[in-house]
Design an enzyme around this catalytic site. Sequence first.
Site, PDB file in Angstrom:
ATOM      1  N   HIS A 229      -6.707  -6.215  -1.063  1.00 55.83           N
ATOM      2  CA  HIS A 229      -7.522  -6.667   0.073  1.00 55.83           C
ATOM      3  C   HIS A 229      -6.873  -7.946   0.570  1.00 55.83           C
ATOM      4  CE1 HIS A 229     -10.909  -8.291   2.397  1.00 55.83           C
ATOM      5  NE2 HIS A 229     -10.570  -9.439   1.842  1.00 55.83           N
TER       6      HIS A 229
ATOM      7  N   ARG B  29       0.812  -1.219   0.000  1.00 55.51           N
ATOM      8  CA  ARG B  29       0.000   0.000   0.000  1.00 55.51           C
ATOM      9  C   ARG B  29       0.846   1.270   0.000  1.00 55.51           C
ATOM     10  NH1 ARG B  29      -4.450  -2.733   3.918  1.00 55.51           N
ATOM     11  NH2 ARG B  29      -5.851  -3.476   2.276  1.00 55.51           N
TER      12      ARG B  29
END
Length: 140
Positions: free
Chosen positions: A117, A104
């Site tokens: 996810h 991320r």
Amino acid sequence: MAVTRTFSIIKPDATRRNLTGAVTKMLEDAGLRVVASKRIHMTREQAEGFYAVHKERPFFGELVEFMISGPVVVQVLEGEDAVKRNRDVMGATNPADAAEGTIRKTFAESIEANSVHGSDSDENAATEIAYFFKPEEIVG
């Protein structure tokens, strides 16, 4: 530590930028092995069902729209303490809070478009894996 499995989605913001290989390499470099993978375009029904736990949250509609906005890559990952290992390499949900070297921090565009996810528990991993994969599609 026991070898376990977890579930991962490479989200539309990452597939749109051709980051599937780069994200998968980071997962593999962290000691996770891809034992099932497929590129799909989620239907609205799939996205609503998958994220049903968030149905009453104010961001639910936007989340569903984002997840059906383009292709995703769903994966089953295997490794020692796979859920924790995957969450460590993904980084914090908000990329601003994510550690350097995490997926991320490296690739996310925003807290919403945060590239990946990952399951948050072994129990949820089993449920999420079964949502997208038949047992015979998982080849360890």
